[in-house]
Design a protein around this motif. Structure first.
Motif, PDB file in Angstrom:
ATOM      1  N   ALA A  22      45.390   8.481 -10.630  1.00 48.09           N
ATOM      2  CA  ALA A  22      45.158   7.407  -9.657  1.00 48.09           C
ATOM      3  C   ALA A  22      44.035   6.485 -10.108  1.00 48.09           C
ATOM      4  O   ALA A  22      44.028   5.304  -9.788  1.00 48.09           O
ATOM      5  CB  ALA A  22      44.828   7.995  -8.290  1.00 48.09           C
TER       6      ALA A  22
ATOM      7  N   LYS B 290      42.223   7.140  -1.716  1.00 46.16           N
ATOM      8  CA  LYS B 290      42.094   5.828  -2.364  1.00 46.16           C
ATOM      9  C   LYS B 290      42.115   4.708  -1.326  1.00 46.16           C
ATOM     10  O   LYS B 290      41.295   3.792  -1.383  1.00 46.16           O
ATOM     11  CB  LYS B 290      43.220   5.610  -3.376  1.00 46.16           C
ATOM     12  CG  LYS B 290      43.258   6.577  -4.522  1.00 46.16           C
ATOM     13  CD  LYS B 290      42.524   6.177  -5.741  1.00 46.16           C
ATOM     14  CE  LYS B 290      42.941   4.887  -6.353  1.00 46.16           C
ATOM     15  NZ  LYS B 290      41.958   4.449  -7.353  1.00 46.16           N
TER      16      LYS B 290
ATOM     17  N   ILE C  74      48.901   6.125 -10.047  1.00 45.77           N
ATOM     18  CA  ILE C  74      49.355   7.502  -9.856  1.00 45.77           C
ATOM     19  C   ILE C  74      50.716   7.690 -10.514  1.00 45.77           C
ATOM     20  O   ILE C  74      51.652   6.938 -10.264  1.00 45.77           O
ATOM     21  CB  ILE C  74      49.467   7.858  -8.362  1.00 45.77           C
ATOM     22  CG1 ILE C  74      48.106   7.779  -7.678  1.00 45.77           C
ATOM     23  CG2 ILE C  74      50.066   9.252  -8.184  1.00 45.77           C
ATOM     24  CD1 ILE C  74      48.164   7.991  -6.183  1.00 45.77           C
TER      25      ILE C  74
END
Length: 112
Positions: free
Chosen positions: A86, A30, A92
């Protein structure tokens, strides 16, 4: 027990090595994309009750420290579950790993 250092040395969060290894893969993916998100977890036994959430951003220092020198074998189902969370609006959600047993897997174990 591993440690996630977030925002400097005083931001130490203890996380099981296995969970931290899976979390590292999702978080770094990410952040590599320049995405910000939250990470939430329930406090483990032995700590004050409740839960915590932190905001992860590519500009904030982050370090993963593992107690075990050997890499952890990755459970792709757990990794996919963490990655899916996520991408959600809740960020998350660090949940426990679940092992599913199949009849074939059960017969592979030697009888006592």
């Amino acid at each position: 027990m591993g440690v996630l250092f977030y925002g400097g040395p005083h931001g130490a969060i203890e996380i099981d090595d296995r969970a931290l290894a899976h979390l590292k893969l999702v978080v770094t993916t990410k952040l590599r994309r320049g995405e910000s998100f939250t990470l939430s977890w329930v406090h483990p036994d032995g700590q004050s009750g409740g839960r915590s959430t932190i905001w992860l951003h590519p500009s904030i220092p982050l370090r993963f420290l593992f107690d075990d020198p050997e890499p952890t074998q990755i459970n792709t189902e757990w990794l996919e579950q963490l990655a899916s969370s996520a991408h959600s609006t809740g960020g998350i959600q660090l949940v426990a790993e679940h092992f599913e047993t199949t009849p074939d897997a059960e017969t592979e174990w030697p009888a006592p």
